[in-house]
Design a protein around this motif. Structure first.
Motif, short mmCIF file in Angstrom:
data_model
loop_
_atom_site.label_atom_id
_atom_site.label_comp_id
_atom_site.label_asym_id
_atom_site.label_seq_id
_atom_site.Cartn_x
_atom_site.Cartn_y
_atom_site.Cartn_z
N GLY A 165 -8.47 -25.45 -29.68
CA GLY A 165 -7.48 -26.86 -29.93
C GLY A 165 -6.38 -27.32 -28.96
N GLY A 166 -5.80 -28.32 -28.94
CA GLY A 166 -4.23 -28.77 -28.28
C GLY A 166 -4.88 -28.87 -26.92
N SER A 167 -4.27 -28.94 -25.93
CA SER A 167 -4.29 -29.23 -24.98
C SER A 167 -3.76 -28.00 -23.96
N VAL A 168 -2.78 -27.60 -24.17
CA VAL A 168 -2.23 -26.58 -23.49
C VAL A 168 -1.12 -25.46 -25.03
N GLU A 169 -1.29 -23.85 -24.16
CA GLU A 169 -0.42 -23.07 -25.01
C GLU A 169 0.99 -23.26 -24.64
N ALA A 178 1.56 -20.78 -14.83
CA ALA A 178 1.05 -20.29 -16.42
C ALA A 178 0.52 -21.71 -17.47
N TYR A 179 1.31 -22.86 -16.96
CA TYR A 179 1.15 -23.91 -17.55
C TYR A 179 0.18 -24.74 -17.36
N ALA A 180 -0.07 -24.98 -15.85
CA ALA A 180 -1.84 -25.76 -15.03
C ALA A 180 -2.24 -24.25 -15.57
N VAL A 181 -2.74 -23.58 -15.17
CA VAL A 181 -3.51 -22.83 -16.11
C VAL A 181 -4.03 -22.76 -17.33
N PHE A 184 -5.64 -26.25 -18.23
CA PHE A 184 -7.24 -25.69 -17.45
C PHE A 184 -7.83 -25.28 -18.70
N TYR A 185 -7.97 -24.57 -19.07
CA TYR A 185 -8.59 -23.24 -20.10
C TYR A 185 -9.18 -24.09 -21.25
N HIS A 186 -8.09 -24.75 -21.40
CA HIS A 186 -7.88 -26.02 -22.75
C HIS A 186 -8.91 -26.84 -22.57
N LEU A 187 -8.93 -27.49 -21.01
CA LEU A 187 -9.59 -28.87 -21.39
C LEU A 187 -11.21 -28.09 -20.75
N SER A 268 -9.85 -31.48 -31.13
CA SER A 268 -8.24 -31.29 -32.00
C SER A 268 -7.21 -31.47 -30.59
N TYR A 269 -7.71 -32.27 -29.04
CA TYR A 269 -6.92 -32.41 -28.12
C TYR A 269 -6.63 -33.76 -27.85
N PRO A 270 -4.98 -33.26 -27.94
CA PRO A 270 -4.32 -34.49 -27.79
C PRO A 270 -4.54 -35.95 -26.95
N GLY A 271 -5.44 -36.57 -26.68
CA GLY A 271 -5.86 -37.23 -25.58
C GLY A 271 -5.78 -39.35 -26.44
N MET A 272 -5.74 -39.87 -25.76
CA MET A 272 -6.13 -41.39 -25.72
C MET A 272 -7.46 -41.60 -27.21
N GLY A 273 -8.70 -40.74 -26.97
CA GLY A 273 -9.66 -40.78 -28.12
C GLY A 273 -8.51 -40.18 -29.57
N GLN A 274 -8.89 -39.67 -29.34
CA GLN A 274 -8.32 -38.75 -30.56
C GLN A 274 -7.12 -39.77 -31.61
#
Lengths: 320, 311, 329
Positions: A165-169, A178-181, A184-187, A268-274
């Protein structure tokens, strides 16, 4: 070519206007308004009515539309009553997440579709082709939300290879590597789930384009020139078959919108669809209206993009 | 009296340019065309691709919008009023198309294809309709059992005969045949051409026969019009055109017909050389600055040619 | 005597339909000499194009039996790499439909240069371009530098056919196969293209196989003619004998069904029935038998052979001997 693009752009304007009117009227036709939800016995109905008058809710629809659209153009899409914050800010946070997810999905879609389509088309009616077409039938038949759940369960919960779930740690500094990685890992898993299903249309399309192009007469010309099979494929068949695929890429956006609504909810990816789904659930109409408008505009832009790509890559349209 | 009289027919297609598709000019697909056909005759309209021969035929039957001019069919002007107002006359004019493969709906049975015009214009009971369709199939020499078959079950020549059965279903007076045999093999071509002549006699039909093939035109037609870039260059009886061509374009066209006699090869080669030389030399005399033909002038009772004013 | 450039012996090309093979080209033997135009005439379904494709090795799913000797070498089972050295260099092909035979996404220049590049990789790009423009000039294109940069859809049918010819002759092939080169063109353009082919024959001294359904074109161009019916050659002769003294019933029927340019007949000759499809070919006996039912059964051979009726003039099946046109036709 520029003429085609500019003219095409002008065609888009009434499309968007029409869309916005439609969205507005649909929203209006839903029962209740912004004040209905504030029913509180302590509020005098007369005061509510006065408030309605003040907010312009009793005006004819075209005046209300005009108020809404002029504000919307300036970036004011109203307030979300759930989050108690401007819709624009609310969407702004999530828009980027959805864009990233869509871009990743689109890239993966083509990374899968092009090699599979080529193999399937070139060696049609062999076991390789049958294997690939078998996969595409599976893709056509499997509903995305079930496939997504399956992927989540297998790779997320059971194998623990991907976050669930989520879009980033949480707790990572924005802008750090680390944020970018982590982003990427989340999506990766949601994008992969969507791509594996969305790609089958493109695989099939590319396959039939290649089979079609193989039988065209200029392929005979190329063979009669003494070109080797690999040259015939790379130089003539592939280029001509990829053209309609490239031209359709803009329309893929429409498909991505539909897909992302499911996938974001499942992962549970925090995007527009959700946001869209949850807003519908609790009837946060100003958010829903704004999202429908945005999705509509994205589809129209996709079609525009397709036409522009086609007019660039196809000399028959580029040079008339 | 002429059954069809076309007077000063013009069919222009607008050219639109620029961002706002402004009307900046016209493609003059058919320009100042006059022709008249007597009842029972075959009129041949000849020209190369882009000459406007097909557009002329389609304008007469109402498939292309007429820009100006008149199309008199038995005295009634078809150019005036829409397709609707002339509905009863329209049934007297039918068309045979070039490609017997694409002009028949592959999903329909022969019965439905042939009965289509009947359904549009006449109210028949199913029994009457079947009887009429069977009669028509007999007329075009197709077996009664074909009625339940689909177009793909027939050869090219047979398909063209289905197209003809459809065209003659309403007992028309005029048939416009647009390249009716050019998609067919020679032996099948002969079959269809013979057949068209037979039904012409039987039904007293008038043909407007559009073709690029001068051999076939010569075989079929009484009167011939030659078109070039939308205009007439020469018109006359078959004899005038083939034995006494006056316009250099006609001469060039006739010289280009392949000759079946190989012993005359050298002779033909020299003849063509001379025609080519004449064409190149006299081009400016026969065509205006835009490369278009001049207005027609009559050179004999039956024969007119597009000659320059000073000639 | 000119040397034999191409010699085809007992060539059979079959296609698989269902579980069986059907021969589109059936035991064809013929030869083409240098500086000679051999016309192959037939209606659709006669196998004339299938024959040409067999020579060029363009069939992808066909079974080819028999021999095709090109300059003495059998090319039927040549590996692709060796075949590709011949195609485009030694043998050139002109296709029927000038629009679809060119790649719509490539400029004309690149399409011509491709064949130069394939067989002459040492040429610099400058030399290649010069050669391509030179070729366009040679086939009578008025502004070759301009046409070089254009796409196929920008050219007229006649111009496109010239481009196809330019590609076919780019490496001055010894054998040129022209498959219905003028069928899609107007008569005046047809004449120009035929003139061009004739001129090229003299320039590069090539042997030409001209495939057509148009006997007029044949009479104008050919030195020798082979008439094909249902996959077989039914008559082969020099052009003069074939036109003036055709023997096979099919050839005579074909000639009689053309509207003659000099006299006005009321009725054209019609050949009964239709060309049988590949699947419905009679596997034994004379293939034309069904279409001349008024000829006695015994006139046909059981296994029709070629008979030499005059020097160099061959006719298949003995049915030619008693052939006459029926009165009622």
């Amino acid at each position: 070519m520029w003429k085609v693009i500019v003219r095409r752009f002008f065609v888009m304007v009434p499309q968007v206007v029409l869309l916005s009117i439609l969205v507005f009227l649909l929203a209006k036709s839903m029962p209740g308004d912004a004040l209905t939800g504030m029913i509180d016995p302590s509020i005098d109905p007369a005061a509510l009515e006065a408030q309605r008058e003040k907010l312009g809710l009793n005006n004819p629809w075209y005046i209300q539309y005009w108020d809404w659209i002029t504000k919307a153009v300036q970036g004011d899409l109203g307030q979300s009553f759930r989050f108690k914050m401007p819709v624009t800010d609310l969407i702004g946070q999530r828009l980027l997440n959805t864009v990233w997810l869509s871009v990743a999905t689109l890239l993966l879609t083509y990374m899968i579709a092009i090699p599979l389509g080529i193999i399937s088309g070139r060696y049609n009616d062999t076991w390789k082709d049958r294997l690939i077409t078998g996969y595409t039938y599976f893709g056509f038949a499997a509903p995305l939300f079930i496939f997504g759940l399956l992927m989540l369960w297998v790779f997320g919960f059971t194998l623990n290879w991907f976050p669930t779930g989520g879009s980033v740690e949480p707790g990572l500094a924005k802008g750090s590597f680390a944020y970018a990685v982590s982003k990427f890992y989340h999506l990766l898993l949601p994008a992969m789930s969507m791509a594996l299903i969305a790609t089958v249309t493109t695989v099939q399309y590319l396959r039939s384009e290649i089979i079609d192009t193989k039988q065209r007469e200029f392929i005979l010309t190329a063979r009669a020139k003494g070109a080797s099979e690999s040259r015939v494929y790379n130089r003539h068949i592939l280029r001509n078959s990829l053209l309609p695929i490239a031209a359709l890429s803009g329309y893929e956006i429409t498909g991505l919108i539909g897909g992302s609504i499911f996938i974001e909810s499942i992962f549970s990816y925090p995007g527009m669809g959700q946001l869209f789904i949850s807003s519908i659930m609790i009837r946060d109409f100003s958010v829903v209206t704004a999202l429908v408008l945005l999705y509509g505009i994205a589809s129209i832009l996709g079609a525009l993009l397709s036409d522009i790509i086609l007019s660039i890559v196809d000399p028959r349209i580029r040079i008339q | 009296m002429a059954i069809l009289e076309v007077k000063d027919l013009k069919v222009y297609f607008p050219i639109r340019t620029g961002l706002f598709s402004r009307h900046t000019g016209d493609v003059k697909a058919v320009d100042h065309v006059n022709l008249s056909i007597e009842q029972g005759m075959t009129y041949g309209l000849v020209g190369e691709s882009g000459s406007g021969k097909t557009t002329t035929g389609r304008a007469i039957i109402g498939l292309n919008q007429i820009t100006s001019g008149s199309v008199l069919f038995n005295g009634t002007d078809l150019a005036k009023g829409g397709r609707r107002s002339n509905l009863n006359i329209r049934r007297d004019i039918q068309m045979i198309f070039q490609d017997p493969y694409s002009s028949l709906n592959p999903k329909k049975r022969v019965w439905d294809i042939v009965a289509e015009p009947l359904r549009n214009f006449e109210r028949l009971s199913p029994q009457e309709e079947k009887k009429r369709v069977l009669e028509l199939l007999e007329q075009v020499n197709l077996s009664p059992e074909s009625i339940f078959k689909y177009p793909h079950e027939f050869s090219g020549g047979q398909r063209q005969r289905i197209g003809i059965a459809r065209a003659i279903a309403l007992k028309p007076k005029l048939i416009i045949a647009d390249e009716p045999v050019s998609a067919l093999d020679v032996s099948v071509q002969a079959q269809v051409l013979n057949f068209m002549r037979e039904i012409q006699k039987d039904l007293n039909l008038t043909y407007l026969f559009i073709s690029h093939d001068l051999g076939i035109i010569k075989h079929m037609c009484d009167r011939i019009g030659i078109m070039y870039k939308g205009r007439y260059v020469e018109e006359g009886n078959a004899d005038d055109i083939f034995n006494n061509p006056q316009h250099i374009y006609t001469k060039r066209l006739i010289a280009a017909i392949p000759d079946i006699d190989p012993t005359r090869r050298e002779e033909r080669l020299k003849f063509r050389e001379s025609v080519k030389a004449e064409y190149e030399q006299a081009y400016r005399d026969y065509f205006d600055e835009e490369g278009l033909a001049y207005p027609m002038k009559s050179v004999s009772a039956t024969h007119s040619v597009a000659l320059p004013g000073r000639g | 005597m000119n040397e034999e450039l191409l010699k085809i012996e007992n060539l059979t090309t079959s296609f698989r339909i269902g579980d069986d093979y059907y021969a589109a080209v059936d035991h064809v033997s013929l030869a083409v000499k240098k500086n000679e135009i051999l016309a192959i005439v037939g209606e659709s379904g006669s196998g004339k194009s299938a024959l040409a494709f067999s020579v060029m090795g363009l069939h992808t799913r066909a079974k080819t039996e028999g021999q095709i000797y090109y300059k003495g070498q059998d090319i039927v089972n040549l590996p692709p790499s060796k075949l590709n050295k011949l195609r485009g260099k030694e043998m050139g092909m002109i296709f029927q439909d000038p629009l679809s035979a060119l790649n719509p996404l490539m400029i004309i220049g690149d399409q011509i240069e491709e064949i130069l590049l394939l067989h002459n990789p040492k040429l610099s790009s400058k030399e290649r371009k010069a050669k391509a423009i030179d070729l366009l000039q040679k086939v009578g294109i008025p502004r070759p530098e301009h046409t070089y940069t254009q796409y196929p859809h920008q050219l007229s049918g006649g111009m496109r056919q010239r481009v196809i010819i330019a590609i076919a002759i780019a490496n001055e092939p010894s054998l040129l196969i022209a498959d219905e080169p003028t069928t899609a063109l107007d008569v005046t353009i047809q004449l120009q293209i035929l003139d061009l082919i004739r001129k090229l024959k003299n320039d590069i001294n090539a042997g030409i196989i001209l495939i057509t359904h148009d006997l007029g074109v044949v009479a104008e161009m050919a030195d020798r003619v082979a008439v094909m019916y249902a996959g077989q050659i039914v008559e082969i002769a020099d052009i003069y004998s074939l036109i003036s003294n055709a023997r096979h019933p099919y050839t005579r029927s074909l000639l009689n069904s053309i509207p003659a340019s000099n006299e006005k007949q009321e009725k054209l000759h019609v050949i009964q029935g239709i060309v049988p499809s590949l699947k419905n070919l009679p596997r034994k006996g004379c293939r034309f038998k069904a279409r001349i039912p008024w000829i006695d059964e015994s006139a046909h051979e059981e296994n029709p052979q070629m008979h030499e009726v005059a020097p160099g003039h061959f006719v298949r099946c003995t049915c030619y001997k008693g052939f006459h046109f029926p009165d009622h036709n």
